[in-house]
Design a protein around this motif. Structure first.
Motif, PDB file in Angstrom:
ATOM      1  N   VAL A   1       0.848  -1.196   0.000  1.00  0.00           N
ATOM      2  CA  VAL A   1       0.000   0.000   0.000  1.00  0.00           C
ATOM      3  C   VAL A   1       0.880   1.241   0.000  1.00  0.00           C
ATOM      4  N   VAL A   2       0.314   2.327  -0.519  1.00  0.00           N
ATOM      5  CA  VAL A   2       0.944   3.645  -0.513  1.00  0.00           C
ATOM      6  C   VAL A   2      -0.028   4.610   0.155  1.00  0.00           C
ATOM      7  N   LYS A   3       0.476   5.410   1.112  1.00  0.00           N
ATOM      8  CA  LYS A   3      -0.361   6.374   1.820  1.00  0.00           C
ATOM      9  C   LYS A   3       0.210   7.768   1.603  1.00  0.00           C
ATOM     10  N   ALA A   4      -0.445   8.515   0.744  1.00  0.00           N
ATOM     11  CA  ALA A   4      -0.006   9.886   0.471  1.00  0.00           C
ATOM     12  C   ALA A   4      -0.861  10.830   1.310  1.00  0.00           C
ATOM     13  N   ASN A   5      -0.504  10.940   2.596  1.00  0.00           N
ATOM     14  CA  ASN A   5      -1.327  11.765   3.485  1.00  0.00           C
ATOM     15  C   ASN A   5      -1.088  13.255   3.264  1.00  0.00           C
TER      16      ASN A   5
ATOM     17  N   PRO B   1      -6.310  18.206  -2.695  1.00  0.00           N
ATOM     18  CA  PRO B   1      -7.150  18.595  -1.546  1.00  0.00           C
ATOM     19  C   PRO B   1      -7.570  17.427  -0.672  1.00  0.00           C
ATOM     20  N   THR B   2      -7.258  16.196  -1.064  1.00  0.00           N
ATOM     21  CA  THR B   2      -7.655  15.043  -0.265  1.00  0.00           C
ATOM     22  C   THR B   2      -6.536  14.019  -0.258  1.00  0.00           C
ATOM     23  N   GLN B   3      -6.526  13.197   0.776  1.00  0.00           N
ATOM     24  CA  GLN B   3      -5.501  12.166   0.876  1.00  0.00           C
ATOM     25  C   GLN B   3      -5.708  11.102  -0.211  1.00  0.00           C
ATOM     26  N   ILE B   4      -4.604  10.514  -0.653  1.00  0.00           N
ATOM     27  CA  ILE B   4      -4.639   9.506  -1.712  1.00  0.00           C
ATOM     28  C   ILE B   4      -3.979   8.238  -1.192  1.00  0.00           C
ATOM     29  N   GLY B   5      -4.645   7.106  -1.411  1.00  0.00           N
ATOM     30  CA  GLY B   5      -4.096   5.811  -1.024  1.00  0.00           C
ATOM     31  C   GLY B   5      -4.105   4.849  -2.198  1.00  0.00           C
ATOM     32  N   LEU B   6      -3.089   4.034  -2.305  1.00  0.00           N
ATOM     33  CA  LEU B   6      -2.992   3.029  -3.349  1.00  0.00           C
ATOM     34  C   LEU B   6      -2.829   1.655  -2.701  1.00  0.00           C
ATOM     35  N   GLU B   7      -3.485   0.672  -3.261  1.00  0.00           N
ATOM     36  CA  GLU B   7      -3.414  -0.690  -2.758  1.00  0.00           C
ATOM     37  C   GLU B   7      -3.412  -1.651  -3.934  1.00  0.00           C
ATOM     38  N   GLY B   8      -2.445  -2.548  -3.952  1.00  0.00           N
ATOM     39  CA  GLY B   8      -2.419  -3.480  -5.073  1.00  0.00           C
ATOM     40  C   GLY B   8      -1.189  -4.354  -5.071  1.00  0.00           C
ATOM     41  N   TRP B   9      -0.777  -4.738  -6.281  1.00  0.00           N
ATOM     42  CA  TRP B   9       0.205  -5.791  -6.450  1.00  0.00           C
ATOM     43  C   TRP B   9       1.435  -5.298  -7.197  1.00  0.00           C
TER      44      TRP B   9
ATOM     45  N   MET C   1      -2.445  -1.236  -9.169  1.00  0.00           N
ATOM     46  CA  MET C   1      -2.983  -0.820  -7.888  1.00  0.00           C
ATOM     47  C   MET C   1      -4.289  -0.057  -8.061  1.00  0.00           C
ATOM     48  N   GLN C   2      -5.193  -0.254  -7.110  1.00  0.00           N
ATOM     49  CA  GLN C   2      -6.404   0.551  -7.038  1.00  0.00           C
ATOM     50  C   GLN C   2      -6.118   1.827  -6.255  1.00  0.00           C
ATOM     51  N   VAL C   3      -6.918   2.858  -6.494  1.00  0.00           N
ATOM     52  CA  VAL C   3      -6.689   4.164  -5.885  1.00  0.00           C
ATOM     53  C   VAL C   3      -7.895   4.527  -5.020  1.00  0.00           C
ATOM     54  N   TYR C   4      -7.606   5.048  -3.834  1.00  0.00           N
ATOM     55  CA  TYR C   4      -8.650   5.506  -2.914  1.00  0.00           C
ATOM     56  C   TYR C   4      -8.371   6.970  -2.568  1.00  0.00           C
ATOM     57  N   ALA C   5      -9.440   7.752  -2.485  1.00  0.00           N
ATOM     58  CA  ALA C   5      -9.331   9.169  -2.132  1.00  0.00           C
ATOM     59  C   ALA C   5     -10.273   9.464  -0.974  1.00  0.00           C
ATOM     60  N   GLY C   6      -9.799  10.270  -0.021  1.00  0.00           N
ATOM     61  CA  GLY C   6     -10.623  10.619   1.134  1.00  0.00           C
ATOM     62  C   GLY C   6      -9.799  10.565   2.402  1.00  0.00           C
ATOM     63  N   ASP C   7     -10.499  10.392   3.520  1.00  0.00           N
ATOM     64  CA  ASP C   7      -9.836  10.343   4.822  1.00  0.00           C
ATOM     65  C   ASP C   7      -9.318   8.937   5.072  1.00  0.00           C
TER      66      ASP C   7
ATOM     67  N   ASP D   1      -6.555   1.947   5.624  1.00  0.00           N
ATOM     68  CA  ASP D   1      -7.875   2.169   6.217  1.00  0.00           C
ATOM     69  C   ASP D   1      -8.764   2.819   5.168  1.00  0.00           C
ATOM     70  N   LYS D   2      -9.713   2.057   4.632  1.00  0.00           N
ATOM     71  CA  LYS D   2     -10.581   2.537   3.543  1.00  0.00           C
ATOM     72  C   LYS D   2     -11.997   2.839   4.019  1.00  0.00           C
ATOM     73  N   SER D   3     -12.183   2.832   5.348  1.00  0.00           N
ATOM     74  CA  SER D   3     -13.553   3.001   5.856  1.00  0.00           C
ATOM     75  C   SER D   3     -14.139   4.363   5.517  1.00  0.00           C
ATOM     76  N   ASN D   4     -13.307   5.415   5.441  1.00  0.00           N
ATOM     77  CA  ASN D   4     -13.804   6.760   5.136  1.00  0.00           C
ATOM     78  C   ASN D   4     -13.250   7.284   3.808  1.00  0.00           C
ATOM     79  N   ALA D   5     -12.822   6.371   2.956  1.00  0.00           N
ATOM     80  CA  ALA D   5     -12.296   6.757   1.643  1.00  0.00           C
ATOM     81  C   ALA D   5     -13.130   6.090   0.553  1.00  0.00           C
ATOM     82  N   GLU D   6     -13.092   6.680  -0.636  1.00  0.00           N
ATOM     83  CA  GLU D   6     -13.858   6.156  -1.762  1.00  0.00           C
ATOM     84  C   GLU D   6     -12.917   5.620  -2.829  1.00  0.00           C
ATOM     85  N   LEU D   7     -13.352   4.552  -3.479  1.00  0.00           N
ATOM     86  CA  LEU D   7     -12.584   3.975  -4.572  1.00  0.00           C
ATOM     87  C   LEU D   7     -12.682   4.898  -5.787  1.00  0.00           C
TER      88      LEU D   7
END
Length: 514
Positions: free
Chosen positions: A328-332, A336-344, A371-377, A392-398
């Protein structure tokens, strides 16, 4: 003073004596040993925090409903849990109370004389007799010479005498040694558990680490170990070599790997060492093991403003022998919003319609990330500690494409891909390697090893030394001198008939050559 107790009622002293006898019985020791073995099963099946914190965190993420139960029972740290320590201590006390009296018994048996000659040797299963013209004293002298390798006991009897012989006393020494060795092994393990520690760290090849708590990914100290006792040294991983299987059913798997390191203790000059599996490095009282390796793609994430929100080698954990890895990658810092990547990560990327993307080879033949990308908190600013290997993808959107279909970042080294909705871009710079290093101190290991060696020697002595007794009785009557001979195997299963024949032949041979 009359006793007012009811039948069967024990005083406090009698209850304590009864409890001690129950605890120190061999039956209780075997039950506790079985309980200890059963208690160790969760430690082998469930990932342990002190052994592999990464797998432990993954297990927690995959089993959120069981995690609270396991944490309450201490199943993520079985060997450090109170219930495991209680079983271990009870077993130690039981073995001490059980073995110490037996050690005294074996010690007395080791020094004991052979038993007196039985009154009726002809009742023993292996016996023989013959007559001779020699005097009883001369026959007894010959018997002592024939049994010179035995421990002897000579008895005077009416009309003659007897020789009682025994050999195989070292079998009792083997029993004594084995019982002592069990205590030595337990003491060695206890010293290692109390005064030692085990730690682990993932280090990027080309970088290094100092032996400090801040450099560890996981740290499991003994109850009496303090961080002030850590040896002062640093370790640099200068290069890393991997050999791969080129053909056959295991093609593409790692055959062996070597980490070329430089280390120095305190202010000493650095020294080079080739760190390999099962060839640890010893620095002072500390042992350094190489236990794994993998890939760390260097990924750069820019936000919608074009600023770098994340950049550096990202550790991906291998999932199979072809080193297909997840990370995973966490670009906190993205705005304007945090970006997360998760994949292979695929060292040698391949694709089929049946199986989709996969890696066919462990070496870097065709590296790629998907990798998939998630944006949000992503929960990075909440102050709650997070694993660097989970998102943590509970408050982020795909993040999806404009038409709502799936969007993935699929890149080879040197490529850049723009993110939808002006979120920014992702660049796959290159690939670096990492090594998993385990660092530990086990002060009781030599004691435990010595106990194991003693146990092996004692067990060999108990199995292969045959305790045997022999008797020669001489009686003079009107017909001359009667010689009775008998042999007894104390362990059972030995062919003592041949021994009896040899002993009788030796006595008669002595007579013929006189």
């Amino acid at each position: 003073m009359s006793d007012t107790r009811r039948p069967g009622e024990l005083t406090l002293r009698e209850l304590a004596r009864w409890t001690w006898r129950q605890l120190t019985s061999m039956r209780t020791a075997l039950v506790l040993l079985l309980l200890l073995a059963l208690a160790a099963i969760p430690g082998s099946v469930i990932p342990q925090e002190g052994v592999d914190a990464l797998k432990t965190q993954q297990w927690r993420d995959d089993h959120p409903s069981l995690t609270p139960v396991y944490e309450t029972l201490g199943l993520f740290n079985v060997y450090g849990s109170p219930w495991f320590a209680a079983v271990y201590l009870l077993l130690l006390v039981s073995l001490v109370g059980c073995f110490v009296p037996r050690i005294a018994v074996y010690s007395r048996a080791l020094r004991a004389q052979p038993p007196a000659t039985p009154a009726r040797l002809d009742r023993l299963p292996d016996h023989a007799s013959y007559r001779t013209d020699l005097a009883p004293g001369e026959v007894l002298d010959r018997a002592q010479r024939a049994l010179r390798r035995h421990r002897l006991r000579v008895q005077d009897e009416s009309g003659g005498g007897s020789v009682s012989a025994e050999r195989g006393y070292l079998r009792e020494a083997g029993n004594l040694l084995f019982h002592v060795s069990v205590l030595v092994v337990l003491i060695g393990f206890a010293i290692g558990s109390l005064l030692g520690y085990r730690a682990g760290s993932i280090v990027i090849v080309g970088n290094g680490m100092a032996n400090t708590l801040t450099q560890y990914d996981e740290f499991d100290p003994g109850s009496l170990f303090s961080a002030d006792q850590l040896d002062d040294f640093f370790l640099d991983i200068e290069d890393f070599d991997v050999s791969w299987i080129q053909d056959g059913p295991s093609q593409g798997q790692a055959r062996g790997f070597t980490s070329h390191v430089a280390y120095a203790e305190g202010v000493d000059e650095p020294q080079d060492y080739d760190l390999r599996v099962n060839h640890p490095l010893t620095i002072g009282d500390t042992t350094v093991f190489l236990i794994g390796h993998g890939y760390a793609p260097v990924i750069t994430v820019r936000d919608g403003n074009g600023d770098i929100a994340y950049s550096g080698p990202t550790i991906f954990l291998p999932e199979n022998q072809s080193f297909q890895s997840i990370g995973v990658v966490k670009a906190n810092g993205a705005r304007p919003t945090q970006i997360g990547l998760e994949g292979w990560f695929y060292p040698t990327y391949a694709f089929t319609d049946e199986s989709g993307p996969f890696s066919v080879y462990g070496d870097l033949k065709n590296p790629a990330i998907s990798m998939q990308v998630y944006a949000g908190d992503l929960g990075l600013d909440s102050g709650t500690p997070q694993s660097v290997y989970a998102l943590d993808k509970s408050n982020a959107e795909l993040v999806t494409k404009e038409d709502g279909s799936m969007f993935r970042v699929d890149l080879a080294p040197g490529q850049t891909q723009e993110l939808p909705d002006g979120l920014g871009s992702v660049t796959f710079e290159r690939v670096e390697r990492w090594n998993k290093i385990e660092i530990s101190q086990t002060p009781g290991k030599l004691i435990a090893l010595g106990g194991v060696v003693l146990a092996l020697l004692g067990l060999l002595g108990s199995l292969f030394i045959r305790p045997r007794r022999a008797w020669v009785r001489v009686r003079e009557d009107e017909q001359g001198t009667l010689v009775e001979v008998a042999v007894l195997d104390r362990a059972g299963g030995d062919d003592v008939a041949a021994v009896l024949e040899e002993l009788v032949a030796d006595l008669q041979r002595e007579e013929k050559t006189s």
